[in-house]
Scaffold this active site. Sequence first.
Site, mmCIF file in Angstrom:
data_model
loop_
_atom_site.group_PDB
_atom_site.id
_atom_site.type_symbol
_atom_site.label_atom_id
_atom_site.label_comp_id
_atom_site.label_asym_id
_atom_site.label_seq_id
_atom_site.Cartn_x
_atom_site.Cartn_y
_atom_site.Cartn_z
ATOM 1 N NE ARG A 165 -0.650 2.006 -5.234
ATOM 2 C CZ ARG A 165 0.198 2.587 -3.930
ATOM 3 N NH1 ARG A 165 0.392 3.830 -3.893
ATOM 4 N NH2 ARG A 165 1.001 1.608 -3.852
ATOM 5 C CB SER A 239 0.012 -3.182 -2.824
ATOM 6 O OG SER A 239 0.888 -2.428 -1.994
ATOM 7 C CD GLU A 335 -3.207 -1.448 -6.650
ATOM 8 O OE1 GLU A 335 -2.318 -0.469 -7.282
ATOM 9 O OE2 GLU A 335 -1.765 -2.461 -7.029
HETATM 10 N N1 EPU Z 1 2.348 -4.349 7.705
HETATM 11 C C1 EPU Z 1 1.923 -5.778 8.432
HETATM 12 N N2 EPU Z 1 1.600 -6.829 8.299
HETATM 13 C C2 EPU Z 1 2.557 -7.176 6.578
HETATM 14 C C3 EPU Z 1 2.664 -5.264 5.915
HETATM 15 C C4 EPU Z 1 2.391 -4.287 5.962
HETATM 16 O O1 EPU Z 1 1.461 -5.918 9.466
HETATM 17 O O2 EPU Z 1 1.896 -8.163 6.114
HETATM 18 C C5 EPU Z 1 2.616 -3.637 8.683
HETATM 19 C C6 EPU Z 1 4.158 -3.302 8.117
HETATM 20 O O3 EPU Z 1 4.894 -3.225 9.194
HETATM 21 C C7 EPU Z 1 4.127 -1.391 8.132
HETATM 22 C C8 EPU Z 1 2.640 -1.498 7.042
HETATM 23 O O4 EPU Z 1 1.859 -2.311 7.560
HETATM 24 O O5 EPU Z 1 3.353 -0.947 9.891
HETATM 25 C C9 EPU Z 1 2.747 -0.331 5.899
HETATM 26 O O6 EPU Z 1 3.058 -1.729 5.082
HETATM 27 P P1 EPU Z 1 4.842 -1.405 3.859
HETATM 28 O O7 EPU Z 1 5.301 0.399 5.007
HETATM 29 O O8 EPU Z 1 5.057 -2.048 3.579
HETATM 30 O O9 EPU Z 1 2.974 -0.694 2.850
HETATM 31 P P2 EPU Z 1 1.864 -0.826 2.698
HETATM 32 O O10 EPU Z 1 1.179 -0.148 3.279
HETATM 33 O O11 EPU Z 1 1.344 -2.391 2.643
HETATM 34 C C10 EPU Z 1 2.174 0.691 0.615
HETATM 35 C C11 EPU Z 1 2.117 0.581 -0.571
HETATM 36 C C12 EPU Z 1 3.453 -0.274 -1.762
HETATM 37 C C13 EPU Z 1 4.197 1.124 -1.348
HETATM 38 C C14 EPU Z 1 4.492 0.294 0.420
HETATM 39 C C15 EPU Z 1 5.214 1.897 0.255
HETATM 40 C C16 EPU Z 1 -0.207 0.292 -1.226
HETATM 41 C C17 EPU Z 1 -1.391 -1.181 -1.442
HETATM 42 N N3 EPU Z 1 0.513 -0.206 -1.080
HETATM 43 O O12 EPU Z 1 2.143 -0.549 0.754
HETATM 44 O O13 EPU Z 1 3.242 -0.153 -2.837
HETATM 45 O O14 EPU Z 1 5.745 0.002 -2.050
HETATM 46 O O15 EPU Z 1 3.493 1.889 0.300
HETATM 47 O O16 EPU Z 1 5.905 3.095 0.276
HETATM 48 O O17 EPU Z 1 -0.875 1.424 -0.961
HETATM 49 C C18 EPU Z 1 1.767 -1.672 -4.853
HETATM 50 O O18 EPU Z 1 1.020 -0.819 -5.587
HETATM 51 O O19 EPU Z 1 2.169 -2.612 -6.120
HETATM 52 C C19 EPU Z 1 2.986 -1.559 -3.684
HETATM 53 C C20 EPU Z 1 4.211 -2.540 -3.646
#
Ligand code: EPU
Length: 344
Positions: A165, A239, A335
Amino acid sequence: MNVQTNIPLSTLTTMKIGGNANYVVDVTTREELRQAYQNAKKLGQQVYIIGSGSNTIAHDEGFNGVIVHNKIPGIKAIVDDHESTTLQAGGGEIWDDLVKYSVDLNLSGIEAMSGIPGTVGAAPVQNIGAYGQELANTFISLDAYDTQTDAFVTLSWEDCSFSYRHSIFRGNAQGRYAITTITLKLYKKLPEPPFYESLQKRFDELHITAFTPQTIRENVLAIRADKLPDPTKWPNAGSFFKNAIVESWQVESIRQSNSDVLAFDQGNGKFKIPAGWLIEASDLKGEVLHGMKVHDKNAVVLINESATSYADLAAAREQIITTVRDNFQIVLEQEPLELDQPVS
Ligand code: EPU
C-alpha cells in the site's frame, strides 16, 4: 477544461466530509492537465490531484487551492504477443472498467482486483491490492506530468518503489507527479491456484474448479459485495487502516491472551495481523463512534453514518487506535491519504 469555484470536498470524496476547495478543474488531456498546474502556479494556488476521491480524506477547513480532477480517458492494447498483452490506460479511467476490459480479453493479472473503487491514476499511488494480486505485479511503467520540472516523464517499476500500500507517490514524491497513463503487462495463461484464502473457500463451497479471469472476477465481486459497503450508498474509504506488519515476538505475546490471533507469515521474518482482526478483538466491531460506524461485516472499514466533520472522524480514529494500542501494543496506521499536505 471545466473550472468551478468553491466546491465542497464532501461532494468529491466518498467519505463525504470536508469544507470547500477554492477551485476544481476537470482535465481530460495531458495539455489541459499541464495548463491547470501552470495556471494555479500563476495564481499562487497549491494543487491537489484527485480521481474519484475514494481514498482521500478531506478536512473541515477545505482546501485553499486548486483540485485537479483527472479525467484523462482511454484504454488500449499497445503490445500483443503469444503469451501476453500490454494495456495502456488513461489516469481518469475508472479502475474497474480497466479490469473488466482486461477480463473481457481473457487476460490475467488484475482480475482479483475487480471492484476496487477509484481511478486508474490513483492505483499506483497506494499500490492497490486485493485477493492475492497487487498493482506492482503487472505494472510496467507510467507517464506523468512532473510538476517540479514542468515536463512529461515516464517512470519505471523501479522508479515507483512499490511496497505494501505504498509508493514514492505517497512517500518522498508526494504531490510531485500527476499520473496521466499507466502501462500494465497481462497474461494469456489461465490463473492457477492457490488463491487467496477467502476466494478459495468460496470456490470450494461452490465446487468451482475451472478458473478463468472471468470466474475470478465474478467471485471476487460477490465476496466484495458481501464484505465491503458500496461507497455510493454508505460513505466510506475502503480499508481505513493498513494491516499491521509485526515481529514474531509480538504475535507470540498476543497469542498468550488471544489464542485465535490471525497472523500471516510474510516470509521475511515478519507477520501480518489484519487490522480488522485487531479491531474486532478489541470489541469495536459494529460500534458507532462519533458518527462513524465500525462496519459490522468488516471491522477495517469505517462508514460515515452521521459524522459531519473531520473532527468527528479524527475522534473516532483516535478512539480505535488507542483501544487497539492499549490491548495489543500495536499502533494502527491510516490507509487513505489526507488532503492536507500538498507539495506543489
Ligand atoms: N478479519 C477479521 N475481522 C474483521 C475483518 C477481517 O477477523 O472484522 C479477518 C478475516 O476473517 C481474514 C483476515 O482478517 O481472515 C483478512 O481479512 P480480509 O481477507 O477481508 O482482508 P483485509 O486484510 O482486511 C485486505 C485489503 C483490502 C482487500 C482485502 C482482500 C488492506 C488494508 N486491505 O483487507 O483492500 O480488499 O485484503 O484482499 O490491505 C482497501 O485497500 O481499501 C481494501 C478494501
